[in-house]
Design a protein around this motif. Structure first.
Motif, mmCIF file in Angstrom:
data_model
loop_
_atom_site.group_PDB
_atom_site.id
_atom_site.type_symbol
_atom_site.label_atom_id
_atom_site.label_comp_id
_atom_site.label_asym_id
_atom_site.label_seq_id
_atom_site.Cartn_x
_atom_site.Cartn_y
_atom_site.Cartn_z
ATOM 1 N N ALA A 51 0.829 -1.207 0.000
ATOM 2 C CA ALA A 51 0.000 0.000 0.000
ATOM 3 C C ALA A 51 0.864 1.257 0.000
ATOM 4 C CB ALA A 51 -0.917 -0.008 1.221
ATOM 5 N N LEU A 52 1.941 1.241 0.771
ATOM 6 C CA LEU A 52 2.830 2.403 0.803
ATOM 7 C C LEU A 52 3.510 2.618 -0.552
ATOM 8 C CD1 LEU A 52 4.496 1.976 4.313
ATOM 9 C CD2 LEU A 52 2.840 3.705 3.612
ATOM 10 N N SER A 54 2.475 1.550 -3.491
ATOM 11 C CA SER A 54 1.497 1.936 -4.506
ATOM 12 C C SER A 54 1.099 3.407 -4.362
ATOM 13 C CB SER A 54 0.268 1.036 -4.457
ATOM 14 O OG SER A 54 -0.406 1.183 -3.233
ATOM 15 N N SER A 55 1.045 3.911 -3.123
ATOM 16 C CA SER A 55 0.743 5.335 -2.957
ATOM 17 C C SER A 55 1.879 6.199 -3.497
ATOM 18 C CB SER A 55 0.444 5.666 -1.499
ATOM 19 O OG SER A 55 1.579 5.457 -0.697
ATOM 20 N N VAL A 56 3.118 5.756 -3.317
ATOM 21 C CA VAL A 56 4.258 6.497 -3.867
ATOM 22 C C VAL A 56 4.193 6.482 -5.395
ATOM 23 C CG1 VAL A 56 6.777 6.465 -4.128
ATOM 24 C CG2 VAL A 56 5.753 6.163 -1.873
ATOM 25 N N LEU A 58 1.511 6.219 -7.241
ATOM 26 C CA LEU A 58 0.425 7.105 -7.672
ATOM 27 C C LEU A 58 0.805 8.574 -7.563
ATOM 28 C CD1 LEU A 58 -2.709 5.290 -6.225
ATOM 29 C CD2 LEU A 58 -2.058 5.547 -8.617
ATOM 30 N N VAL A 59 1.559 8.934 -6.524
ATOM 31 C CA VAL A 59 1.969 10.325 -6.349
ATOM 32 C C VAL A 59 2.955 10.739 -7.446
ATOM 33 C CG1 VAL A 59 3.289 11.878 -4.836
ATOM 34 C CG2 VAL A 59 1.517 10.412 -3.889
ATOM 35 N N SER A 63 2.043 5.493 -13.565
ATOM 36 C CA SER A 63 0.969 4.510 -13.428
ATOM 37 C C SER A 63 1.339 3.147 -14.015
ATOM 38 C CB SER A 63 -0.303 5.039 -14.081
ATOM 39 O OG SER A 63 -0.070 5.292 -15.451
#
Length: 148
Positions: A51-52, A54-56, A58-59, A63
């Motif tokens: 999750a961490l 994937s958030s990086v 996305l930021v 993609s």
């Protein structure tokens, strides 16, 4: 060729690479797990790190790398299950329903034996024997054995 199609194909290739790499990663993580609690914590760790990351991703806007991240997470969770050597949690339901991994289901019935096998695998020692080789019978007391 459209650039979107090329990005989708590359994301799919990275997803497949992530699955293969994740299975190896999960197998390595499972060697450290002896108890079901450690197995659950390893799964939670994989999900948290995924999750961490994937958030990086996305930021940053890359993609295409999301396929790699999801593949790594899926492969690591599957590798953990395969390397743990026992049907636990939702995997037990899947194994019973599809009648797969019968050895793992059988091992899950005797928790102490399964834990001893995993501990021996982690420490690199021989697995415990299934059959007792204790010499308390008549042959060990100097009496004649029934077979001659």
């Amino acid at each position: 060729m459209d650039a979107g199609f090329a990005v989708a194909v590359m994301a799919l290739v990275l997803f497949l690479f992530g699955i293969v790499s994740g299975v190896g990663l999960g197998d390595e993580l499972s060697r450290r797990c002896v108890t079901k609690r450690e197995y659950g914590l390893a799964n939670a760790g994989v999900l948290l790190v995924g999750a961490l990351v994937s958030s990086v991703v996305l930021v940053t806007g890359l993609s295409m790398l999301m396929g790699l991240v999801i593949g790594l997470m899926a492969g690591a969770i599957a590798g953990l299950k395969l390397g743990f050597g026992e049907s636990v949690g939702p995997w037990k339901f899947v194994d019973k329903t599809f009648r797969a991994n019968k050895d793992q289901l059988r091992r899950a019935k005797d928790g102490k034996r399964a834990e001893a096998v995993r501990r021996a695998r982690r420490d690199g020692t021989p697995e415990p024997e299934l059959i007792s080789v204790q010499q308390d019978g008549p042959a060990s007391k100097g009496q004649d054995s029934p077979r001659k």
